[in-house]
Design a protein around this motif. Structure first.
Motif, short mmCIF file in Angstrom:
data_model
loop_
_atom_site.label_atom_id
_atom_site.label_comp_id
_atom_site.label_asym_id
_atom_site.label_seq_id
_atom_site.Cartn_x
_atom_site.Cartn_y
_atom_site.Cartn_z
N GLU A 61 -22.96 10.71 17.51
CA GLU A 61 -22.02 11.73 17.04
C GLU A 61 -21.28 11.20 15.82
N GLU A 62 -21.30 11.99 14.73
CA GLU A 62 -20.56 11.60 13.53
C GLU A 62 -19.13 12.08 13.64
N ASN A 63 -18.21 11.21 13.29
CA ASN A 63 -16.78 11.47 13.35
C ASN A 63 -16.18 11.12 12.00
N THR A 64 -15.01 11.67 11.69
CA THR A 64 -14.42 11.40 10.38
C THR A 64 -12.93 11.08 10.50
N ILE A 65 -12.45 10.36 9.50
CA ILE A 65 -11.02 10.11 9.30
C ILE A 65 -10.77 10.29 7.81
N ASP A 90 -8.51 -3.20 -11.92
CA ASP A 90 -9.34 -3.84 -12.94
C ASP A 90 -9.77 -5.25 -12.58
N LYS A 91 -9.19 -5.83 -11.54
CA LYS A 91 -9.60 -7.16 -11.07
C LYS A 91 -10.57 -7.08 -9.90
N GLY A 92 -10.93 -5.86 -9.47
CA GLY A 92 -11.86 -5.68 -8.36
C GLY A 92 -11.21 -5.68 -7.00
N ASN A 93 -9.88 -5.57 -6.94
CA ASN A 93 -9.19 -5.49 -5.65
C ASN A 93 -9.30 -4.08 -5.11
N VAL A 94 -9.86 -3.95 -3.94
CA VAL A 94 -10.04 -2.66 -3.28
C VAL A 94 -8.93 -2.48 -2.27
N SER A 95 -8.32 -1.31 -2.28
CA SER A 95 -7.26 -0.99 -1.33
C SER A 95 -7.53 0.41 -0.79
N LEU A 96 -7.72 0.53 0.51
CA LEU A 96 -7.98 1.81 1.15
C LEU A 96 -6.99 2.01 2.29
N ALA A 97 -6.51 3.22 2.43
CA ALA A 97 -5.61 3.56 3.54
C ALA A 97 -6.21 4.75 4.29
N LEU A 98 -6.36 4.62 5.59
CA LEU A 98 -6.92 5.67 6.44
C LEU A 98 -5.82 6.36 7.22
N ASP A 99 -5.80 7.69 7.16
CA ASP A 99 -4.83 8.50 7.90
C ASP A 99 -5.35 8.68 9.32
N LEU A 100 -4.91 7.83 10.24
CA LEU A 100 -5.45 7.84 11.60
C LEU A 100 -5.18 9.13 12.36
N ALA A 101 -4.14 9.85 11.99
CA ALA A 101 -3.84 11.12 12.65
C ALA A 101 -4.89 12.18 12.34
N PHE A 146 -5.31 4.68 18.70
CA PHE A 146 -4.66 4.40 17.41
C PHE A 146 -3.14 4.31 17.50
N LYS A 147 -2.53 5.00 18.47
CA LYS A 147 -1.07 5.03 18.60
C LYS A 147 -0.42 5.43 17.27
N VAL A 148 -0.80 6.62 16.78
CA VAL A 148 -0.39 7.04 15.44
C VAL A 148 1.11 7.22 15.27
N ASP A 149 1.85 7.44 16.33
CA ASP A 149 3.31 7.51 16.20
C ASP A 149 3.87 6.18 15.71
N GLN A 150 3.28 5.10 16.15
CA GLN A 150 3.73 3.77 15.77
C GLN A 150 2.95 3.20 14.58
N TYR A 151 1.64 3.52 14.50
CA TYR A 151 0.76 2.98 13.45
C TYR A 151 -0.05 4.12 12.82
N PRO A 152 0.53 4.89 11.91
CA PRO A 152 -0.16 6.07 11.37
C PRO A 152 -1.30 5.76 10.40
N VAL A 153 -1.32 4.54 9.85
CA VAL A 153 -2.31 4.22 8.82
C VAL A 153 -3.00 2.90 9.16
N ALA A 154 -4.29 2.86 8.92
CA ALA A 154 -5.04 1.60 8.94
C ALA A 154 -5.38 1.29 7.50
N SER A 155 -5.36 0.02 7.14
CA SER A 155 -5.69 -0.32 5.75
C SER A 155 -6.85 -1.29 5.69
N VAL A 156 -7.59 -1.17 4.61
CA VAL A 156 -8.72 -2.05 4.33
C VAL A 156 -8.51 -2.60 2.93
N ASN A 179 -6.37 -4.01 8.56
CA ASN A 179 -5.06 -4.04 9.20
C ASN A 179 -4.98 -2.83 10.11
N LEU A 180 -4.93 -3.09 11.40
CA LEU A 180 -4.88 -2.02 12.40
C LEU A 180 -3.90 -2.46 13.47
#
Length: 157
Positions: free
Chosen positions: A57-61, A70-81, A99-109, A130-131
């Motif tokens: 099953e495919e799921n999405t966030i 410009d230095k190649g640093n990737v920063s992603l934030a996922l809206d867990l809600a 996920f406990k989105v009330d306490q941790y609404p975002v996961a970051s990569v 970071n989760l």
């Protein structure tokens, strides 16, 4: 120490679209990733879950934000809600119990990429997830592909 093992499946089947202003991807063997921005209105993080060992099953966030500097640093934030499995009860359980989105609404990569990445060839990427306030360094084998005038990054494993 907290463990992320039950949650690591989320990072191993990502699919997202990243667009660079005035970018035209033609027949080339690599892509320069300098100054990319993630278009959150056109992007999603997809992951696959397996039910009863046979039914995928495919799921999405949705992404909350993302870019590559410009230095190649990737920063992603996922809206867990925004987790969407097409089953509301499961979505609610993922949001509230896992996920406990009330306490941790975002996961970051966060990751650092080399400037020239090969197209259509597997590349190992080391990233930090970071989760739940816990950071974990992980690796994934990904492949960059072009679809229309967009770049698609998929998990290769």
């Amino acid at each position: 120490m907290k463990s992320l093992k039950p949650l690591t499946f989320l990072l191993f089947l990502p699919l997202f679209f990243a667009c660079q202003k005035n970018m035209v991807i033609q027949q080339q063997s690599s892509i320069n990733i300098t100054n990319w921005q993630l278009d959150v209105t056109e992007s999603q993080f997809s992951f696959v879950t397996i039910k009863n060992k046979t039914h995928a099953e495919e799921n999405t966030i949705d992404f909350a934000d993302g870019d590559i500097d410009d230095k190649g640093n990737v920063s992603l934030a996922l809206d867990l809600a925004s987790v969407n499995t097409l089953i509301e009860r499961r979505d609610e359980r993922l949001r509230n119990i896992l996920f406990k989105v009330d306490q941790y609404p975002v996961a970051s990569v966060n990751a650092r990429m080399t400037h020239n990445l090969p197209l259509e060839k597997p590349v190992e990427v080391t990233f930090e997830l970071n989760l739940h306030g816990v950071n974990k360094t992980m690796t994934a084998l990904v492949m960059l592909q072009k679809v229309d005038q967009k770049l698609v990054v998929i998990n290769y494993e």
